[in-house]
Design a protein around this motif. Structure first.
Motif, PDB file in Angstrom:
ATOM      1  N   PHE A  24       0.830  -1.207   0.000  1.00  0.00           N
ATOM      2  CA  PHE A  24       0.000   0.000   0.000  1.00  0.00           C
ATOM      3  C   PHE A  24       0.867   1.260   0.000  1.00  0.00           C
ATOM      4  CE2 PHE A  24      -3.317  -2.662   2.471  1.00  0.00           C
ATOM      5  CZ  PHE A  24      -3.790  -3.226   1.292  1.00  0.00           C
ATOM      6  N   VAL A  25       1.952   1.232   0.755  1.00  0.00           N
ATOM      7  CA  VAL A  25       2.876   2.370   0.746  1.00  0.00           C
ATOM      8  C   VAL A  25       3.483   2.535  -0.646  1.00  0.00           C
ATOM      9  CG1 VAL A  25       4.999   3.331   1.714  1.00  0.00           C
ATOM     10  CG2 VAL A  25       3.404   2.099   3.194  1.00  0.00           C
ATOM     11  N   ASN A  26       3.911   1.446  -1.222  1.00  0.00           N
ATOM     12  CA  ASN A  26       4.501   1.486  -2.553  1.00  0.00           C
ATOM     13  C   ASN A  26       3.503   1.989  -3.585  1.00  0.00           C
ATOM     14  OD1 ASN A  26       5.001  -0.298  -5.293  1.00  0.00           O
ATOM     15  ND2 ASN A  26       6.909   0.417  -4.371  1.00  0.00           N
ATOM     16  N   LEU A  27       2.246   1.585  -3.454  1.00  0.00           N
ATOM     17  CA  LEU A  27       1.193   2.038  -4.364  1.00  0.00           C
ATOM     18  C   LEU A  27       1.085   3.563  -4.329  1.00  0.00           C
ATOM     19  CD1 LEU A  27      -2.386   0.559  -4.625  1.00  0.00           C
ATOM     20  CD2 LEU A  27      -2.077   2.983  -4.206  1.00  0.00           C
ATOM     21  N   VAL A  28       1.065   4.125  -3.123  1.00  0.00           N
ATOM     22  CA  VAL A  28       0.955   5.579  -2.991  1.00  0.00           C
ATOM     23  C   VAL A  28       2.202   6.263  -3.550  1.00  0.00           C
ATOM     24  CG1 VAL A  28       0.660   7.480  -1.369  1.00  0.00           C
ATOM     25  CG2 VAL A  28      -0.584   5.346  -1.006  1.00  0.00           C
ATOM     26  N   PRO A 116     -12.941   7.189  -7.102  1.00  0.00           N
ATOM     27  CA  PRO A 116     -13.472   5.967  -6.489  1.00  0.00           C
ATOM     28  C   PRO A 116     -13.027   4.739  -7.276  1.00  0.00           C
ATOM     29  CG  PRO A 116     -15.185   7.093  -7.725  1.00  0.00           C
ATOM     30  CD  PRO A 116     -13.988   7.987  -7.768  1.00  0.00           C
ATOM     31  N   VAL A 117     -12.736   3.667  -6.566  1.00  0.00           N
ATOM     32  CA  VAL A 117     -12.293   2.424  -7.195  1.00  0.00           C
ATOM     33  C   VAL A 117     -13.341   1.344  -6.931  1.00  0.00           C
ATOM     34  CG1 VAL A 117     -10.508   0.650  -7.279  1.00  0.00           C
ATOM     35  CG2 VAL A 117      -9.870   3.049  -6.924  1.00  0.00           C
ATOM     36  N   PHE A 118     -13.796   0.711  -8.003  1.00  0.00           N
ATOM     37  CA  PHE A 118     -14.785  -0.360  -7.910  1.00  0.00           C
ATOM     38  C   PHE A 118     -14.134  -1.693  -8.289  1.00  0.00           C
ATOM     39  CE2 PHE A 118     -17.321   3.384  -8.190  1.00  0.00           C
ATOM     40  CZ  PHE A 118     -18.550   3.095  -7.611  1.00  0.00           C
ATOM     41  N   TYR A 119     -14.664  -2.759  -7.708  1.00  0.00           N
ATOM     42  CA  TYR A 119     -14.253  -4.109  -8.110  1.00  0.00           C
ATOM     43  C   TYR A 119     -15.484  -5.004  -8.020  1.00  0.00           C
ATOM     44  CZ  TYR A 119     -11.226  -8.124  -8.865  1.00  0.00           C
ATOM     45  OH  TYR A 119     -10.626  -9.234  -9.403  1.00  0.00           O
ATOM     46  N   ASP A 120     -15.788  -5.672  -9.120  1.00  0.00           N
ATOM     47  CA  ASP A 120     -17.005  -6.485  -9.213  1.00  0.00           C
ATOM     48  C   ASP A 120     -18.238  -5.677  -8.837  1.00  0.00           C
ATOM     49  OD1 ASP A 120     -15.619  -8.692 -10.076  1.00  0.00           O
ATOM     50  OD2 ASP A 120     -15.485  -9.623  -8.091  1.00  0.00           O
ATOM     51  N   GLY A 121     -18.249  -4.402  -9.288  1.00  0.00           N
ATOM     52  CA  GLY A 121     -19.400  -3.549  -9.059  1.00  0.00           C
ATOM     53  C   GLY A 121     -19.513  -2.962  -7.669  1.00  0.00           C
ATOM     54  N   LYS A 122     -18.532  -3.205  -6.800  1.00  0.00           N
ATOM     55  CA  LYS A 122     -18.582  -2.723  -5.416  1.00  0.00           C
ATOM     56  C   LYS A 122     -17.547  -1.625  -5.208  1.00  0.00           C
ATOM     57  CE  LYS A 122     -17.867  -4.268  -0.643  1.00  0.00           C
ATOM     58  NZ  LYS A 122     -17.519  -5.421   0.241  1.00  0.00           N
ATOM     59  N   LEU A 123     -17.972  -0.524  -4.586  1.00  0.00           N
ATOM     60  CA  LEU A 123     -17.046   0.546  -4.243  1.00  0.00           C
ATOM     61  C   LEU A 123     -16.161   0.083  -3.094  1.00  0.00           C
ATOM     62  CD1 LEU A 123     -16.027   3.492  -4.417  1.00  0.00           C
ATOM     63  CD2 LEU A 123     -17.889   4.141  -2.877  1.00  0.00           C
ATOM     64  N   ILE A 124     -14.860   0.008  -3.323  1.00  0.00           N
ATOM     65  CA  ILE A 124     -13.967  -0.547  -2.303  1.00  0.00           C
ATOM     66  C   ILE A 124     -12.914   0.441  -1.822  1.00  0.00           C
ATOM     67  CG2 ILE A 124     -14.247  -2.923  -3.120  1.00  0.00           C
ATOM     68  CD1 ILE A 124     -11.444  -2.578  -4.462  1.00  0.00           C
ATOM     69  N   GLY A 189      -3.348  21.025 -17.068  1.00  0.00           N
ATOM     70  CA  GLY A 189      -2.277  20.030 -17.088  1.00  0.00           C
ATOM     71  C   GLY A 189      -2.104  19.356 -15.744  1.00  0.00           C
ATOM     72  N   ASP A 190      -2.165  20.132 -14.663  1.00  0.00           N
ATOM     73  CA  ASP A 190      -2.044  19.541 -13.327  1.00  0.00           C
ATOM     74  C   ASP A 190      -3.240  18.658 -13.010  1.00  0.00           C
ATOM     75  OD1 ASP A 190       0.383  20.754 -12.889  1.00  0.00           O
ATOM     76  OD2 ASP A 190      -0.465  22.504 -11.883  1.00  0.00           O
ATOM     77  N   LEU A 191      -4.418  19.079 -13.440  1.00  0.00           N
ATOM     78  CA  LEU A 191      -5.617  18.258 -13.229  1.00  0.00           C
ATOM     79  C   LEU A 191      -5.454  16.887 -13.874  1.00  0.00           C
ATOM     80  CD1 LEU A 191      -8.603  17.681 -12.561  1.00  0.00           C
ATOM     81  CD2 LEU A 191      -9.219  18.975 -14.628  1.00  0.00           C
ATOM     82  N   ARG A 192      -5.005  16.868 -15.116  1.00  0.00           N
ATOM     83  CA  ARG A 192      -4.836  15.587 -15.811  1.00  0.00           C
ATOM     84  C   ARG A 192      -3.726  14.755 -15.171  1.00  0.00           C
ATOM     85  NH1 ARG A 192      -5.226  19.153 -20.506  1.00  0.00           N
ATOM     86  NH2 ARG A 192      -7.336  19.063 -21.364  1.00  0.00           N
ATOM     87  N   ALA A 193      -2.651  15.408 -14.742  1.00  0.00           N
ATOM     88  CA  ALA A 193      -1.557  14.673 -14.105  1.00  0.00           C
ATOM     89  C   ALA A 193      -2.036  14.017 -12.815  1.00  0.00           C
ATOM     90  CB  ALA A 193      -0.393  15.623 -13.823  1.00  0.00           C
ATOM     91  N   GLN A 194      -2.809  14.745 -12.033  1.00  0.00           N
ATOM     92  CA  GLN A 194      -3.313  14.179 -10.786  1.00  0.00           C
ATOM     93  C   GLN A 194      -4.318  13.064 -11.051  1.00  0.00           C
ATOM     94  OE1 GLN A 194      -3.504  18.559  -9.019  1.00  0.00           O
ATOM     95  NE2 GLN A 194      -4.267  17.103  -7.510  1.00  0.00           N
ATOM     96  N   ALA A 195      -5.146  13.254 -12.056  1.00  0.00           N
ATOM     97  CA  ALA A 195      -6.108  12.203 -12.393  1.00  0.00           C
ATOM     98  C   ALA A 195      -5.392  10.928 -12.823  1.00  0.00           C
ATOM     99  CB  ALA A 195      -7.057  12.692 -13.490  1.00  0.00           C
ATOM    100  N   GLU A 196      -4.327  11.079 -13.617  1.00  0.00           N
ATOM    101  CA  GLU A 196      -3.564   9.902 -14.040  1.00  0.00           C
ATOM    102  C   GLU A 196      -2.867   9.240 -12.855  1.00  0.00           C
ATOM    103  OE1 GLU A 196      -3.316   8.182 -16.954  1.00  0.00           O
ATOM    104  OE2 GLU A 196      -5.075   9.434 -17.366  1.00  0.00           O
ATOM    105  N   ALA A 197      -2.441  10.054 -11.891  1.00  0.00           N
ATOM    106  CA  ALA A 197      -1.822   9.479 -10.697  1.00  0.00           C
ATOM    107  C   ALA A 197      -2.815   8.592  -9.960  1.00  0.00           C
ATOM    108  CB  ALA A 197      -1.314  10.592  -9.784  1.00  0.00           C
ATOM    109  N   GLU A 202      -5.269   3.020  -8.883  1.00  0.00           N
ATOM    110  CA  GLU A 202      -6.341   2.055  -9.143  1.00  0.00           C
ATOM    111  C   GLU A 202      -5.792   0.797  -9.804  1.00  0.00           C
ATOM    112  OE1 GLU A 202     -10.744   2.171 -11.197  1.00  0.00           O
ATOM    113  OE2 GLU A 202      -9.093   3.125 -12.276  1.00  0.00           O
ATOM    114  N   VAL A 203      -4.933   0.968 -10.808  1.00  0.00           N
ATOM    115  CA  VAL A 203      -4.369  -0.185 -11.516  1.00  0.00           C
ATOM    116  C   VAL A 203      -3.570  -1.063 -10.555  1.00  0.00           C
ATOM    117  CG1 VAL A 203      -2.662  -0.858 -13.251  1.00  0.00           C
ATOM    118  CG2 VAL A 203      -4.338   0.926 -13.779  1.00  0.00           C
ATOM    119  N   GLN A 204      -2.776  -0.448  -9.686  1.00  0.00           N
ATOM    120  CA  GLN A 204      -1.967  -1.228  -8.750  1.00  0.00           C
ATOM    121  C   GLN A 204      -2.827  -1.943  -7.717  1.00  0.00           C
ATOM    122  OE1 GLN A 204       1.261  -1.770  -9.225  1.00  0.00           O
ATOM    123  NE2 GLN A 204       1.023  -0.496 -11.057  1.00  0.00           N
TER     124      GLN A 204
END
Length: 656
Positions: A24-28, A116-124, A189-197, A202-204
Motif C-alpha cells: 500500500f505504501v509502494n502504491l501511494v 473511487p475504485v470499484f471491483y465487481d461492481g462494489k465501491l472498495i 495540465g495539473d488536473l490531468r496529471a493528478q487524475a492519471e496518478a 487504481e491499476v496497482q
C-alpha cells in the motif's frame, strides 16, 4: 469491546499482512512518481503534493513516504466529503475534484482529485492526489491576498464536484473552473496529471486484488489501520499520564494592531489516548492567517507524528487523538472567513507548540521552535522574447529548524509545514519567469543561540526583468512572535521582505502584504529566520562557537554578545582564530550577572538605544525581549509584554 481489543483481532497471517502493508505504501509512492513526472506546475514539481489510498468509507489506508506534512490528516476528510455529497450516485469511471477548506481541506490552492475504485461492481476504495495549484483565481496573482477578510477574494472554492462521469471527461465543468484561474492551461495540465496518478493507484490496487483476492485486500485495509492504532496505543500507554500546556502566537490581527494572537494548546495523556484542547485560542482574525478545521487537525497530527516517526500513518493513528478545535476561532475559522494563509499563521504555531509539549515528555527528542514558512508570489505579463504570456513566480525558502536535545538544529531546511518540499532551483525559476535571482545564501547570526543553537536561516533576493503589470504579495509571520528558544535558549530573528534594498527607494514591507506593484528593474530581498536555540547559550562549548565563527554561521561580535565567547581573528583567509579563555570567563560572568535585568529594562529606553545605534536588532530581541514595528521603527508595548512573558517561561526560568 474497546479499541485495543478490536486492534488485536488479527485475521491475516503475518507474512501476507506485512507484504500488503508495504504494498500500500509502494502504491501511494507510485502515484507520487506519476504526478512528479507529468505535472505542469513548477510548484507541484517541487513536491508540494501528496497522495493517499482510502477505503470505501474514506478512511486513510496509507500515505506515502514523501508526502508533505500539511496534507497529513486531511485526505480522509475530503474523501468523506465526496461520499457525503454524492452518496449512492458514485460510479465506475467517476473522478471528483475538491479544494474546500471548510470541508476538510487546507486552503483553496490545495486541489484534490478523488477517484473511487470499484471491483465487481462494489465501491472498495478511493485514490486521492492533492496538488498545490499556483493560482486558483482571486484578487491577486497566486491567490494569496493578505487583506481578504473572506474567501471571495482568495480564489475559486470547489466543493465536491464530478469532473469525469463514468469515464467521460466533463470538459465544460473543467473549463468553467480554470477559466477563473490564471494560466488555465497549466491548471488543466495539473488536473490531468493528478487524475492519471489516481489511475495508477487504481491499476496497482486491482493487481493486488487479482493476486491476493478481494477479501484478503479488504481485510488488509482494516488490519493496517488496526495495526497502527495498536502500535500507537502501546507507545502512548508507556508514557506518564498528565497534562501539559503552552501558547504560541500569530503576529497580529490587522484590525487590532499591537497584540499577539494566542494559540493555546493543552495536551493530556490518559492511558493510551491523547487529548488536545485548543479552546483557549483567539477568535478568528481579520486576515487570511486563520485555519479551518482540517488544517488545524493536520497540524495536530503532524506535530504528534514527529515524535513517533517509526509508526506508519493512516486513520488508525487518528483514533488515538481527541482534538477540540473551538468553532469561530483562529484554529477553526468558519465559512467564509479567509484561510489561505493558514500555513504561515495558525498551522505552524500549533505544530511548534506541540513540539514544545512533547519535548517535555520525550526530552531525548526535544526540539525548539523552527522558522516560519513564507511565500513570496510575483505575477504579471512576461515580455521576454518568445514568451509573451502570463507568469507566476511562486517561491518559498529554506530556513533553520530548532536546536535539539543533543545537537544543533538543521541548517537551511524545508519548513516543518512542508517537510518533503524541495527548495526550488533558481535555474528553473529563471527559465519559467522574468525574475532573476541575485543571491541565495546563509545568513550569519540567524541561528537562535543556545547550548545547541538553532539551524541557520537563508537570505534570497532577486530582480524583475522584462515584465509588465506585475504584482507582488507575501505570506509570512514571526516578525513579532519571533522564532523562540526553549530550555534557556534564545530567539532567532524577525522575518520580513524589502523592496529595492540598498537603494534610494528602499522600503521595508513587513511579513504580510498584497498587491504591491513592481516595475522592470525593481529588486527585492527577504531573509528566512534560523531556528530557536535549546539550552543556555553560556553553556555552549567555546570550541563549538569558534567553529561556528569559522563557518560564518556566527559573527565574532555575536559570539561575544550571545555566547560570551571572546574570539580574536588572526587570518580569516586561513581560518585562523583564537579563543581568549580568560576574557571569555569574565564576559560570561558579566552576562550572567546582567541578563535578567536586560529583560526588565524599560522598553522605551531600549527603543532609544536602538535608534541611537547603541544596540542592534538582535540585541533588541535576544537581550531585551522587545518587539518593534520595523516599518516605522517604534516599540510595540502590548506585543512586547506578551513576548517577554514567553521568554521568562522558555528562557529565563531555565538559566542557572
Amino acid at each position: 469491546m474497546n479499541h485495543t481489543q478490536v486492534a488485536t483481532n488479527n485475521r491475516l497471517d503475518p507474512v501476507t499482512f506485512e507484504v500488503l502493508k508495504n504494498a500500500f505504501v509502494n502504491l501511494v509512492d507510485q502515484m507520487s512518481e506519476q504526478i512528479l513526472r507529468t505535472c505542469y506546475s513548477f510548484v507541484i514539481y517541487s513536491r508540494d503534493f501528496s497522495s493517499a489510498i482510502c477505503d470505501g468509507e474514506g478512511n486513510t489506508i496509507m500515505q506515502g513516504t514523501q508526502d508533505i506534512s500539511v496534507h497529513v490528516g486531511t485526505l480522509h476528510l475530503t474523501a468523506k466529503a465526496v461520499l457525503e455529497d454524492f452518496g449512492d450516485d458514485i460510479h465506475p469511471g467517476d473522478v471528483f475534484l475538491i479544494n474546500d477548506p471548510y470541508r476538510g481541506g487546507t486552503h483553496f490552492c490545495d486541489v484534490r482529485v478523488v477517484r473511487p475504485v470499484f471491483y465487481d461492481g462494489k465501491l472498495i476504495s478511493f485514490m486521492q492526489s492533492n496538488g498545490h495549484w499556483a493560482d486558483v483565481g482571486g484578487t491577486v496573482p497566486g491567490s494569496f491576498n493578505v487583506r481578504s477578510k473572506d474567501h471571495y477574494g482568495e480564489g475559486m472554492r470547489i466543493p465536491p464536484v464530478r469532473i469525469w462521469s463514468k469515464g467521460q471527461y466533463l470538459t465544460d465543468v473543467a473549463n468553467l473552473l480554470v477559466s477563473n484561474m490564471r494560466i488555465p492551461e497549466e491548471r488543466l495540465g495539473d488536473l490531468r496529471a493528478q487524475a492519471e496518478a489516481t489511475k495508477v493507484g487504481e491499476v496497482q490496487l486491482v493487481r493486488l486484488i487479482e493476486k491476493y483476492s478481494l477479501d484478503t485486500v479488504l481485510t488488509a485495509f482494516e488490519e493496517v489501520q488496526n495495526y497502527v492504532e495498536r502500535l500507537g496505543r502501546s507507545r502512548v500507554a508507556a508514557l506518564p499520564d498528565g497534562t501539559w500546556e503552552t501558547t504560541d502566537y500569530i503576529d497580529m490581527d490587522p484590525e487590532i494592531g499591537d497584540q499577539l494572537i494566542p494559540i493555546q494548546v493543552k495536551m493530556t495523556i490518559k492511558d493510551d489516548e491523547i487529548y488536545y484542547d485548543l479552546s483557549g485560542s483567539h477568535p478568528y482574525i481579520s486576515c487570511f492567517l486563520n485555519a479551518g478545521f482540517g488544517a488545524s487537525f493536520s497540524a495536530v497530527v503532524s506535530g504528534t507524528k514527529t515524535f513517533f516517526p517509526d509508526i506508519p500513518l493512516n486513520s488508525g493513528f487518528y483514533r488515538l487523538l481527541h482534538v477540540n478545535l473551538p468553532e469561530n476561532s483562529v484554529v477553526n475559522a468558519p465559512w467564509p472567513a479567509a484561510v489561505t494563509g493558514f500555513c504561515s499563521g495558525a498551522y505552524e504555531k500549533i505544530m511548534n507548540a506541540i513540539f514544545e509539549l512533547w519535548s517535555e515528555i520525550m526530552p531525548e527528542r526535544a526540539l525548539a521552535c523552527s522558522f516560519n514558512l513564507e511565500y513570496l508570489l510575483i505575477g504579471g505579463w512576461d515580455r521576454r522574447p518568445g514568451y509573451d504570456s502570463y507568469f507566476m513566480w511562486y517561491d518559498w525558502m529554506a530556513g533553520g529548524h530548532g536546536g535539539r536535545s543533543y545537537k544543533d538544529g538543521a541548517n537551511a531546511m524545508s519548513p516543518v509545514f512542508g517537510v518533503g518540499l524541495s527548495i526550488q532551483p533558481c535555474e528553473g525559476q529563471e527559465r519559467l519567469s522574468p525574475v532573476l535571482t541575485t543571491h541565495h545564501e546563509i545568513v550569519t547570526d540567524s541561528a537562535g543561540p543556545g547550548k545547541f543553537r538553532g539551524g541557520t536561516g537563508i537570505r534570497k533576493g532577486g530582480v524583475l526583468t522584462t515584465a509588465e503589470n506585475t504584482i507582488m504579495s507575501y505570506c509570512c509571520d514571526r516578525s513579532r512572535s519571533i522564532t523562540w528558544g526553549i530550555q534557556g535558549g534564545l530567539p532567532s530573528m524577525p522575518h520580513g521582505a524589502w523592496l529595492n534594498p540598498e537603494t534610494d527607494n528602499e522600503r521595508f514591507l513587513g511579513t504580510i502584504f498584497s498587491n504591491v506593484e513592481l516595475k522592470q528593474g525593481d529588486s527585492f530581498d527577504r531573509p528566512a529566520a534560523g531556528g530557536g536555540g535549546l539550552g543556555d547559550p553560556l553553556e555552549r562549548s567555546p570550541q563549538l562557537v569558534l567553529e561556528d565563527v569559522i563557518d560564518e554561521y556566527v559573527s565574532i561580535e555575536r559570539a561575544r554578545r550571545d555566547y560570551g565567547v571572546i574570539i580574536k581573528e588572526i587570518d580569516r583567509d586561513l581560518d585562523l582564530f583564537e579563543i581568549d579563555e580568560e576574557a571569555t570567563k569574565q564576559e560570561r560572568a558579566s552576562i550572567r550577572a546582567e541578563r535578567q535585568g536586560w529583560l526588565e529594562e524599560d522598553i522605551y529606553v531600549v527603543e532609544e538605544k536602538f535608534k541611537n545605534g547603541e544596540i542592534d536588532e538582535l540585541d533588541v530581541i535576544r537581550r531585551y525581549g522587545v518587539i518593534m514595528d520595523y516599518t516605522v521603527g517604534a516599540v510595540l508595548p502590548n506585543s512586547t509584554a506578551q513576548y517577554r512573558e514567553m521568554m521568562y517561561k522558555r528562557t529565563l526560568a531555565h538559566w542557572a
